[in-house]
Design an enzyme around this catalytic site. Structure first.
Site, PDB file in Angstrom:
ATOM      1  N   GLU A   1      31.631  56.069  63.443  1.00  0.00           N
ATOM      2  CA  GLU A   1      30.645  57.012  62.914  1.00  0.00           C
ATOM      3  C   GLU A   1      30.002  57.868  63.997  1.00  0.00           C
ATOM      4  O   GLU A   1      29.652  59.028  63.744  1.00  0.00           O
ATOM      5  CB  GLU A   1      29.551  56.269  62.138  1.00  0.00           C
ATOM      6  CG  GLU A   1      30.001  55.645  60.835  1.00  0.00           C
ATOM      7  CD  GLU A   1      30.488  54.213  60.981  1.00  0.00           C
ATOM      8  OE1 GLU A   1      30.773  53.564  59.954  1.00  0.00           O
ATOM      9  OE2 GLU A   1      30.586  53.738  62.149  1.00  0.00           O
TER      10      GLU A   1
ATOM     11  N   PHE B   1      22.234  43.362  51.924  1.00  0.00           N
ATOM     12  CA  PHE B   1      23.427  43.499  52.768  1.00  0.00           C
ATOM     13  C   PHE B   1      23.617  44.963  53.164  1.00  0.00           C
ATOM     14  O   PHE B   1      23.585  45.853  52.331  1.00  0.00           O
ATOM     15  CB  PHE B   1      24.661  42.998  52.018  1.00  0.00           C
ATOM     16  CG  PHE B   1      25.945  43.176  52.790  1.00  0.00           C
ATOM     17  CD1 PHE B   1      26.177  42.459  53.962  1.00  0.00           C
ATOM     18  CD2 PHE B   1      26.915  44.068  52.348  1.00  0.00           C
ATOM     19  CE1 PHE B   1      27.350  42.621  54.673  1.00  0.00           C
ATOM     20  CE2 PHE B   1      28.095  44.228  53.060  1.00  0.00           C
ATOM     21  CZ  PHE B   1      28.312  43.506  54.225  1.00  0.00           C
ATOM     22  N   GLN B   2      23.780  45.187  54.446  1.00  0.00           N
ATOM     23  CA  GLN B   2      23.975  46.522  55.036  1.00  0.00           C
ATOM     24  C   GLN B   2      22.825  47.472  54.692  1.00  0.00           C
ATOM     25  O   GLN B   2      23.024  48.656  54.463  1.00  0.00           O
ATOM     26  CB  GLN B   2      25.328  47.123  54.609  1.00  0.00           C
ATOM     27  CG  GLN B   2      26.509  46.420  55.274  1.00  0.00           C
ATOM     28  CD  GLN B   2      27.820  47.169  55.139  1.00  0.00           C
ATOM     29  OE1 GLN B   2      28.023  47.915  54.182  1.00  0.00           O
ATOM     30  NE2 GLN B   2      28.729  46.956  56.079  1.00  0.00           N
TER      31      GLN B   2
ATOM     32  N   LYS C   1      22.754  54.003  46.307  1.00  0.00           N
ATOM     33  CA  LYS C   1      24.023  53.854  45.591  1.00  0.00           C
ATOM     34  C   LYS C   1      23.852  54.062  44.092  1.00  0.00           C
ATOM     35  O   LYS C   1      24.708  54.681  43.438  1.00  0.00           O
ATOM     36  CB  LYS C   1      24.619  52.473  45.882  1.00  0.00           C
ATOM     37  CG  LYS C   1      26.029  52.297  45.324  1.00  0.00           C
ATOM     38  CD  LYS C   1      26.667  50.990  45.781  1.00  0.00           C
ATOM     39  CE  LYS C   1      28.102  50.891  45.279  1.00  0.00           C
ATOM     40  NZ  LYS C   1      28.760  49.640  45.757  1.00  0.00           N
TER      41      LYS C   1
ATOM     42  N   MET D   1      28.601  59.963  88.565  1.00  0.00           N
ATOM     43  CA  MET D   1      27.254  60.435  88.868  1.00  0.00           C
ATOM     44  C   MET D   1      26.350  59.287  89.298  1.00  0.00           C
ATOM     45  O   MET D   1      25.512  59.439  90.201  1.00  0.00           O
ATOM     46  CB  MET D   1      26.648  61.161  87.662  1.00  0.00           C
ATOM     47  CG  MET D   1      25.327  61.844  87.964  1.00  0.00           C
ATOM     48  SD  MET D   1      25.447  63.148  89.234  1.00  0.00           S
ATOM     49  CE  MET D   1      25.911  64.552  88.216  1.00  0.00           C
TER      50      MET D   1
END
Length: 582
Positions: free
Chosen positions: A54, A116-117, A166, A482
């Site tokens: 993602e 959940f999630q 949802k 760097m």
């Protein structure tokens, strides 16, 4: 579709995206967002590109937006899918990139139950978005999407989050796209105040050592033409920040280069010794000013920006101008033209004499390695010269980023993409992917380091499968370059955890081939041109070129963090004072 026809919230979301003009979305499906992926499959207007992480979806949306000027779109599911978007959302926020992130959320009845999630992505991203929505009613989806795109693309551009539960995606609703968006309290001022513009013109004509300090806002507002007109009308020197590379042609005689921590001596000196700074779409970032209390001590400040919160945030403006920087420059040019027609002109001859002295005495350059190994600066310089001014370059973060800003000649806006404010390693490959999707006919290079590359190189699979033939110039110095440079300069060469062993593992050519890409390797200066030309000739799949370069090459000049710009270092030595006689 008639407004009375019953659709699901998910269908309403996809239709809303179509009405908003979305042609591509980068994302990964998951449970909470899954209802939206079913109607997405039937859309004839929106292309979905399945990324492998993602974070890459967000950076790809950024690259698409930065290269095209259109709003980039990414999509993820709830919980970890959404939190993986936090870094690119923060990145877009820092660099004013127009982006809409759409996330699924657990059903509204479960919000707050640690389902959940579940993650409060609206709360998490509140400090790093222009606005964020939590939509739990299917009827509100079109309005939220329309407002999100309006907010992302107007005023100071930036990211907007639309989090949809949802059950809202599954519920039945009617699709009703708002014909216009009206947000109480959100009315960005684009037209500058004429009194302030006239005062700015007076100060410009009276100044002896003025500088146009150009930031990324000039590119975001598509105002490069107005900048060129203002600069040529006045004859004032121009410096372009890291985010503004390409806003003003590098080849133009008035361009002094990039200011800041790794800017040219001439550009840093121009700001430091100026008596008037005209800041255009810039925010006086610490990487430009160095120690703020010592920055340009003799300069008055004209500060033009569309975001009033930026004006006088770091350096108090003598003339604050709130407005679109393109409109500001057009009106300023008009007023200055009137003044010049009446015989009033600025006299900058002595100033230019000093600037030309600095430019001639301290040009940007680099030393070739004593051991005959490959110079990274040479590689990047040749990359720019051979690819030409129409190529687009997306850089990761670190030494290769600075060399990309220094040694590629940029003649056009939107040809240099990088993570400026947040400094996000892993930006280059997915951003290049997004840029190539938006500009399929252009050559798009990712200039990446071996450290950055190993954070997001899985997106080469995405590029191969979706026929997005980006090209990757891998500046492989086998270390976090760097950080190693700072350890060399400030930590007595104690190289704690910066050796990546990338000259040995992984084999980047084999890795590229495993991803379905062309893999090339270059280890000598004699082979650089032929290797780049070979890469440019391969357009049937992505190309990865492993440029094995000298480990201890340094980025110069350098203003150490927290120090004054007066203490600029050139190749480990202090620069002479700004006085010509020294």
């Amino acid at each position: 579709m008639s407004s009375s026809e019953q659709v699901t919230g998910a269908q309403s979301l996809i239709r809303s995206m179509e009405h908003a003009g979305v042609d591509v979305v980068f994302g990964i499906p998951g449970g909470a967002i899954l209802p939206a992926y079913d109607p997405l499959m039937d859309s004839m207007k929106v292309r979905h590109i399945l990324v492998r992480h993602e974070q890459a979806a967000g950076h790809a949306a950024e690259g698409y937006a930065a290269a095209t000027g259109r709003v980039g779109v990414c999509m993820a599911t709830s919980g970890p899918g959404a939190t993986n978007l936090v870094t690119p959302i923060a990145d877009a926020h820092m660099d004013s990139v127009p982006m809409v992130a759409i996330t699924g959320q657990v059903p509204s009845s479960a919000i707050g139950s640690d389902a959940f999630q579940e993650a409060d992505i609206r709360g998490i991203t509140m400090p790093i978005t222009k606005h964020s929505y939590l939509v739990t009613n299917a009827d509100e989806i079109p309005r939220a999407v329309a407002e999100a795109f309006h907010l992302a693309s107007t005023g100071r551009p930036g990211p907007v989050l639309v989090d949809i539960s949802k059950d809202a995606l599954q519920a039945m609703t009617t699709f009703d796209w708002p014909e216009e968006v009206s947000l109480p309290g959100y009315h960005p001022v684009t037209r500058p105040h004429s009194k302030q513009v006239r005062e700015a013109a007076r100060m410009i004509l009276e100044a002896k050592r003025p500088v146009l300090y150009v930031g990324g806002g000039v590119i975001r507002s598509n105002a490069s033409g107005q900048l060129l007109a203002l600069a040529e009308l006045t004859g004032i020197p121009v410096v372009t920040t890291l985010m503004a590379r390409g806003a003003f042609p590098d080849s133009h005689p008035q361009h002094m280069g990039m200011p800041g921590m790794h800017g040219s001596v001439g550009a840093v000196g121009a700001l430091q010794k100026s008596d008037l700074i005209i800041a255009l779409g810039a925010r006086f970032d610490d990487r430009v000013t160095g120690k703020l209390s010592t920055f340009a001590p003799g300069a008055a400040i004209i500060h033009a920006d569309i975001d009033p919160a930026e004006i006088s945030k770091n350096r108090v403006a003598d003339v604050p101008i709130v407005g679109d920087v393109g409109e500001v420059m057009s009106e300023l040019s008009a007023v200055l033209s009137e003044e010049m027609a009446a015989g009033r002109h600025g006299d900058y001859a002595e100033w230019w004499s000093l600037l030309d002295h600095w430019r001639g005495t301290y040009p940007l350059g680099y030393d070739l390695p004593d051991d005959g190994s490959l110079s990274p600066q040479y590689v990047i310089s040749r990359l720019g010269d051979i690819s030409g001014p129409d190529a687009v370059f997306a850089a990761g973060v670190g030494q290769h980023q600075m060399w990309g800003a220094q040694f590629v000649k940029y003649e056009k806006p939107r040809t240099w993409l990088n993570s400026g404010g947040l400094g996000t390693m892993g930006y280059a490959v997915p951003a290049a992917m997004g840029a190539k999707v938006g500009l399929p006919g252009d050559t798009v290079w990712a200039i990446d380091g071996d450290g950055c590359f190993q954070m997001t190189n899985q997106e080469l699979v995405t590029c191969t499968i979706n026929e997005i033939p980006i090209k990757v110039a891998l500046i492989n110095n086998s270390s976090l370059g760097m950080v190693r440079q700072w350890q060399t300069l400030f930590y007595n060469e104690r190289y704690s955890e910066t050796d990546l062993h990338s000259h040995r593992l992984p084999d980047f050519v084999k890795l590229a081939e495993a991803y379905g890409c062309h893999g090339l390797r270059c280890e000598t200066a004699d082979d650089v041109d032929a290797t780049i030309e070979r890469a440019l000739s391969l357009n049937d799949a992505p190309v990865v070129v492993d440029f094995v370069v000298h480990k201890d090459a340094m980025v110069w000049p350098m203003v150490a963090a927290g120090t004054s710009n007066d203490d600029i270092m050139v190749a480990r030595a202090m620069a002479p004072s700004w006085d010509r006689e020294d």
